[in-house]
Motif scaffolding. Structure first.
Motif, mmCIF file in Angstrom:
data_model
loop_
_atom_site.group_PDB
_atom_site.id
_atom_site.type_symbol
_atom_site.label_atom_id
_atom_site.label_comp_id
_atom_site.label_asym_id
_atom_site.label_seq_id
_atom_site.Cartn_x
_atom_site.Cartn_y
_atom_site.Cartn_z
ATOM 1 N N LEU A 66 6.698 -6.352 18.178
ATOM 2 C CA LEU A 66 5.667 -6.308 18.310
ATOM 3 C C LEU A 66 4.874 -5.684 17.547
ATOM 4 O O LEU A 66 3.557 -5.338 16.532
ATOM 5 N N GLY A 67 5.567 -4.202 17.693
ATOM 6 C CA GLY A 67 4.075 -2.835 17.414
ATOM 7 C C GLY A 67 4.663 -2.839 15.881
ATOM 8 O O GLY A 67 3.145 -2.391 15.505
ATOM 9 N N ALA A 68 5.722 -2.854 15.272
ATOM 10 C CA ALA A 68 5.075 -3.081 13.987
ATOM 11 C C ALA A 68 4.743 -3.774 13.187
ATOM 12 O O ALA A 68 3.767 -3.494 12.155
ATOM 13 N N VAL A 69 4.664 -4.970 13.898
ATOM 14 C CA VAL A 69 3.792 -6.025 12.981
ATOM 15 C C VAL A 69 1.805 -5.776 13.256
ATOM 16 O O VAL A 69 1.376 -5.537 12.160
ATOM 17 N N VAL A 70 1.951 -4.919 14.045
ATOM 18 C CA VAL A 70 0.728 -4.870 14.836
ATOM 19 C C VAL A 70 0.025 -3.585 13.357
ATOM 20 O O VAL A 70 -0.987 -3.412 12.835
ATOM 21 N N ALA B 70 4.402 3.126 20.652
ATOM 22 C CA ALA B 70 4.848 4.419 20.160
ATOM 23 C C ALA B 70 4.596 3.175 18.414
ATOM 24 O O ALA B 70 4.592 4.415 16.597
ATOM 25 N N THR B 71 5.388 2.059 18.061
ATOM 26 C CA THR B 71 5.511 1.461 17.013
ATOM 27 C C THR B 71 4.782 1.169 16.258
ATOM 28 O O THR B 71 4.593 1.865 15.110
ATOM 29 N N VAL B 72 3.211 0.623 16.638
ATOM 30 C CA VAL B 72 2.308 1.116 15.868
ATOM 31 C C VAL B 72 1.905 2.131 15.320
ATOM 32 O O VAL B 72 1.572 2.409 14.038
ATOM 33 N N ASN B 73 1.865 3.449 16.083
ATOM 34 C CA ASN B 73 1.696 4.706 15.661
ATOM 35 C C ASN B 73 2.473 4.910 14.256
ATOM 36 O O ASN B 73 2.318 5.462 13.211
ATOM 37 N N VAL B 74 3.895 4.610 14.531
ATOM 38 C CA VAL B 74 4.861 4.953 13.291
ATOM 39 C C VAL B 74 4.379 4.315 12.107
ATOM 40 O O VAL B 74 4.163 5.252 10.958
#
Lengths: 453, 99
Positions: A66-70, B70-74
């Motif tokens: 989810l974070g990577a997509v956003v 943190a993944t959004v950030n990275v």
């Protein structure tokens, strides 16, 4: 897998971060530097996933995807003019990440005083980074006014918040049984402190705030590293912390102000400065064209107004036409022009201006007397001669680009209003100054049209 | 003793950071900042441990949330830095599609 292997791979990741940052020192190698640093991140993540501590992958996988997509969508979609806002938001998400990591560490078995103290520090810095970045984002995107918001007793309130934070942290360390009611107070106060720290800072000081928050996001990761005893977090976090501090320092120097002055006081009340009076000499696009056509050296001085008018592409087009006409063209950029460090450089690079034409203030000032035409595009304070001459001016002492020493100065300006800091600009009344009123993009387009006809 | 060792690492990294960044030209300040910001997403490593080491539901949920941010950030940080950096071109090597 043993701890030695894990540690060894972390060292490799740290080496990649260091080399990555090192390669950032030249535009020719910077892309590779960023790539190396991302490889370092990847192997640090992969080796952590493989370590025997990790037994449940479901939540990690879901959250990471989810974070990577956003992140990817945001990075793809954002316009270059929206970059300061984007950087602020990424800063904020890193900050809340470190806050959560610190908070989660409270549920491990280790409740030593050292762990508790470092957890409190990571919550504090992470929380300040998070809410501070959100306020910075809101100011940059004009969701709230970009001006400084101040009220009486502001400093006292901040000191009280900080004091309350210290008291709560001390109570937790000396009596871990109190951790769970009090940690929520610590979180709330940290977030509040971040808001209080950024609201009194005005738009023109944003480059300082953004780089300071950047530094905090690293320090937050570093503190979280202490809380969970993880070396790679400490190393990478402190590298970023140091990087942000250096940038902050450069920005402060470029405004001739101390960091505490930027953080705690808006500009001194305007109006005290010597009143500037004189005659403004407007010029039409036709006349501007005639002067530019005869010029053999031209320097463009962009400011935040260029970003607002989205004029970077027409600026480059005019630059190319002037070059084709035999003129020597360069772009002089003040360190604090725009809303974040290097803001103007990115916009001009987007418009395909080669980076060897982007020059710094110290490079242009010694030879500005030999420049035929200096074109000021949406810059004000950074070219204000009052900073050099008028001791009563609030910006007195700030290093500026001395465009008034050039043979002719064109100032592209929407109307006769003073700049962000509310300071009058004697440049507009200069003997060799010509004002080209109107939207910067349109004014330049009409000059370009003259060149093409 | 462990704390002292970690503090040593901190001290050396800070000096290294100062040395590395002092040489970056003003032209690259924005990409430097967003690239450094992506590195600060290293906190994702801590988040992964919190979320996956089975330390109870609170730790798992907080960790998972931290992994997300943190993944959004990275990912966002590195991608946007790459996008910016690939726009910086030298004069002779520039190939333009427009104009």
């Amino acid at each position: 897998m043993s701890l030695e292997v894990l540690g060894g791979v972390y060292i490799l990741a740290a080496i990649l971060f260091v080399f990555g940052l090192k390669l950032m020192s030249s535009p020719a190698t910077a892309v590779r530097g960023n790539l190396l640093s991302s490889v370092g991140m990847l192997i640090a993540v992969v080796i952590t996933l493989l370590s025997k501590e990790i037994i449940d992958y479901r939540y990690i996988a879901g959250a990471a995807i989810l974070g990577a997509v956003v992140g990817a969508v945001a990075a793809r979609r954002v316009a270059m003019t929206g970059m300061p806002e984007m950087v602020a938001l990424f800063n904020g998400s890193g900050g809340i990440g470190s806050l959560l990591v610190g908070w989660a560490a409270l549920y491990s078995d280790d409740r030593s005083a050292f762990t508790l103290i470092t957890v409190m520090i990571s919550i504090l810095i992470g929380g300040v980074t998070f809410s501070g970045s959100l306020v910075a984002w809101a100011k940059l995107s004009e969701t709230i006014g970009s001006g400084a918001i101040t009220f009486g007793g502001q400093r006292l309130v901040n000191v009280l918040i900080l004091l309350a934070l210290v008291v709560c942290s001390v109570l937790i360390v000396f009596n871990p049984a109190l951790t769970f009611p009090l940690v929520f107070v610590v979180i709330a106060l940290s977030v509040l402190l971040g808001v209080m720290a950024v609201i009194p800072i005005g738009g023109a000081d944003m480059p300082v705030v953004i780089s300071l928050l950047n530094s905090y996001s690293g320090l937050a990761a570093c503190a979280a590293g202490f809380a969970i005893n993880n070396t790679i977090l400490i190393v990478a976090g402190s590298l970023v912390g140091a990087a942000g501090l250096i940038l902050t320092n450069i920005m402060c120097k470029a405004m001739n102000r101390s960091l505490s002055n930027v953080l705690f006081s808006g500009f001194a009340a305007p109006g005290k400065a010597t009143k500037v009076e004189g005659e403004v000499k407007p010029i039409t696009a036709d006349d501007a064209y005639l002067i530019l056509e005869a010029a053999s050296s031209v320097v463009m001085v962009p400011g935040y107004g260029m970003a607002v008018a989205q004029a970077q592409h027409v600026v480059r087009e005019l630059g190319e036409l002037l070059e084709a006409n035999g003129a020597d063209v360069s772009y002089a950029i003040h360190p604090v022009a725009g809303r974040m460090p290097g803001h103007m450089n990115v916009l001009l690079a987007e418009a395909n201006v080669p980076y060897d034409q982007l020059i710094e203030m110290d490079e242009i000032n010694p030879r500005i007397e030999n420049i035929d035409v200096a074109i000021v595009i949406g810059a004000n304070d950074v070219v204000n001669p009052a900073a050099r001459e008028d001791e009563n001016s609030p910006i007195y002492g700030m290093p500026i680009i001395n465009v008034d020493y050039a043979r002719t100065v064109f100032v592209l300006k929407r109307s006769m209003a003073s700049g962000f800091s509310g300071v009058d600009n004697p440049l507009f009344f200069g003997e060799n100054t010509r004002m080209l009123f109107g939207d910067a993009k349109q004014s330049l387009s009409s000059v370009i049209a003259e060149f093409k006809s | 003793m462990e704390a002292v060792l970690l503090a040593f690492i901190l001290m050396l990294s800070v000096f290294l950071g100062f040395e590395l960044i002092a040489k970056v030209p003003a032209t690259l300040h924005t990409p430097l900042m967003s690239g450094a910001n992506a590195i600060s997403g290293i906190t994702v490593v801590g988040a992964i441990i919190a979320a996956g080491a089975d330390l109870g539901p609170w730790s798992t949920w907080l960790g998972a949330l931290a992994v997300f941010f943190a993944t959004v950030n990275v990912v966002g940080g590195y991608m946007v830095t790459d996008r910016m950096l690939s726009m910086f071109k030298k004069k002779d090597s520039d190939t333009r599609g427009d104009s």
